[in-house]
Design a protein around this motif. Structure first.
Motif, short mmCIF file in Angstrom:
data_model
loop_
_atom_site.label_atom_id
_atom_site.label_comp_id
_atom_site.label_asym_id
_atom_site.label_seq_id
_atom_site.Cartn_x
_atom_site.Cartn_y
_atom_site.Cartn_z
N ALA A 35 0.84 -1.05 -0.12
CA ALA A 35 -0.09 0.01 0.06
C ALA A 35 0.87 1.32 0.00
CB ALA A 35 -0.81 0.01 1.27
N GLY A 36 1.33 1.64 1.12
CA GLY A 36 2.28 2.90 1.25
C GLY A 36 3.67 2.41 0.97
N GLY A 37 3.86 1.23 1.39
CA GLY A 37 5.32 0.75 1.11
C GLY A 37 6.41 1.32 1.88
N THR A 38 6.07 1.94 2.84
CA THR A 38 7.09 2.69 3.72
C THR A 38 7.99 1.71 4.43
OG1 THR A 38 5.60 3.08 5.49
CG2 THR A 38 5.70 4.85 3.96
N THR A 39 7.73 0.53 4.79
CA THR A 39 8.51 -0.24 5.16
C THR A 39 8.96 -1.29 4.31
OG1 THR A 39 7.68 -0.30 7.43
CG2 THR A 39 8.76 -2.30 7.25
N LEU A 40 8.05 -1.91 3.47
CA LEU A 40 8.22 -2.91 2.66
C LEU A 40 9.40 -2.74 1.58
CD1 LEU A 40 7.64 -5.80 1.54
CD2 LEU A 40 5.81 -4.62 0.08
N ILE A 41 9.13 -1.63 1.01
CA ILE A 41 10.16 -1.05 -0.15
C ILE A 41 11.43 -1.00 0.33
CG2 ILE A 41 10.60 0.47 -2.00
CD1 ILE A 41 8.10 -1.37 -2.38
N ASP A 42 11.69 -0.46 1.58
CA ASP A 42 12.90 -0.32 2.06
C ASP A 42 13.58 -1.73 2.27
OD1 ASP A 42 12.93 2.20 2.42
OD2 ASP A 42 12.49 2.77 4.61
N LEU A 43 12.83 -2.70 3.08
CA LEU A 43 13.37 -3.86 3.01
C LEU A 43 13.58 -4.83 1.86
CD1 LEU A 43 11.34 -5.07 6.36
CD2 LEU A 43 13.78 -3.96 6.25
N MET A 44 12.85 -4.39 0.79
CA MET A 44 13.35 -5.33 -0.35
C MET A 44 14.47 -4.70 -0.93
SD MET A 44 9.40 -5.29 -1.99
CE MET A 44 9.78 -5.84 -3.75
N LYS A 45 14.91 -3.28 -0.82
CA LYS A 45 16.04 -2.76 -1.26
C LYS A 45 17.11 -3.29 -0.55
CE LYS A 45 14.00 1.55 -2.81
NZ LYS A 45 14.13 3.29 -2.62
N LEU A 46 16.80 -3.63 0.59
CA LEU A 46 18.08 -4.12 1.53
C LEU A 46 18.32 -5.87 1.05
CD1 LEU A 46 17.30 -2.32 4.69
CD2 LEU A 46 19.51 -2.01 3.17
#
Length: 332
Positions: A35-46
């Motif tokens: 949805a917002g991706g404020t946690t998920l996208i960070d962790l995918m980048k890592l």
């Protein structure tokens, strides 16, 4: 970030079916809703999160807040943190939730972050976020270097020999004090889970943080009908005034009658592996006249089973002061 399939769901059943189908078609590969991706996208980048399929749920009809016929507040999972915090009904009847939301992250992130996403927020433990180190939460059985390593920001309550990572959310601490229920849709239908049962202790399975099953989707949060005469307060202690996670936080909700505390709900954040509700502290407070000595007694009851490490032992005193001050504010 590894490559992944991306799809969009336009209704709840489509989202659940897409999640279930993706799990089956890809032989159990990880599926994530975004949805917002404020946690998920960070962790995918890592490379901490490595889903093979990401499903966009922003088009689902879950962005409204309404009052149910029995007086409860029904919050859609896609309601943004900024909107929820400034909603007049929330500020009036659930002030502790508004205060907690406004204490979290930054204005920009609150504009994106959602209610459902916040419930599933992952820990900020440096070892969890670094794929070059061991972490039982990320790779079960690999070890927990935080116990003998850098643990200043980590938990002193609810810990195990396998994990001492903290839950980072402010919102979840307030929801714990408010006795919220989480509505979850999955392949087996809909269920309501009291928030106290939603979060799991690490034990020997630290990779499981909630009761969510593969393909499950949070759709709503339900808050009980407001308590008449209730007073509440959220206090967050941190290294800097904004855009920082709690070292200790307290959400308290009390009612007074005849000069005594008639009911009390106490939850703390920043010091435990999950948002920490303390019935021991609540029992110490109930039926007693507010005082510094009483609040100290409640804090000591809450912290009786604390297991600090070398780097975070200061949290015992910090948590005590945090709770005492929050109760002082709520009962003033």
């Amino acid at each position: 970030m590894q490559t992944f399939a991306f799809s969009r769901a336009n209704d709840i059943q489509q989202a659940i079916q897409a999640g279930a189908h993706a799990s089956t078609a890809q032989q159990g590969a990880e599926v994530r809703y975004v949805a917002g991706g404020t946690t998920l996208i960070d962790l995918m980048k890592l490379d901490v999160e490595r889903p093979s399929h990401v499903i966009d749920i922003n088009h689902l009809p879950l962005n409204q807040v309404e009052t149910t016929p029995d007086g409860r507040l029904k919050i859609g999972a896609l309601v943004r943190n900024a909107d929820l915090a400034t909603l007049p009904e929330v500020q009036r009847n659930y002030a502790v939730l508004s205060q907690a939301l406004l204490a979290g992250a930054s204005g920009q992130l609150r504009n994106m972050a959602t209610t459902g996403g916040n419930l599933l927020q992952r820990t900020r433990c440096v070892y969890f976020r670094d794929t070059h180190t061991a972490c039982n939460k990320r790779e079960p059985g690999s070890g927990c270097p935080a116990i003998d390593g850098y643990n200043r920001n980590l938990a002193i309550l609810g810990v195990s020999e396998h994990c001492i990572a903290t839950n980072p959310s402010d919102m979840n601490v307030a929801l714990m004090a408010l006795e919220a229920s989480i509505v979850i849709h999955g392949s087996k239908g809909e269920r309501q889970v009291p928030i106290n049962d939603f979060f799991l202790l690490p034990g020997d399975t630290p990779q499981r943080e909630t009761v969510m099953e593969p393909g499950d989707l949070i759709t709503y949060v339900l808050l009980p009908k407001p308590q008449q005469g209730a007073r509440s307060h959220y206090l967050k202690l941190r290294d800097r005034a904004s855009y920082e996670f709690a070292l200790a936080s307290a959400a308290v909700l009390v009612t007074l009658q005849g000069g005594n505390i008639a009911t009390a709900r106490v939850a703390m954040g920043g010091i435990a592996t999950r948002p920490w509700r303390s019935q021991e502290a609540e029992q110490a407070l109930t039926g007693q006249a507010p005082s510094q000595a009483l609040f100290d007694k409640a804090a000591h009851a809450l912290l009786a089973d604390a297991k600090p490490q070398r780097g975070n032992a200061f949290k015992q005193e910090l948590a005590r002061r945090c709770l005492v001050q929050a109760l002082t504010e709520a009962t003033a």
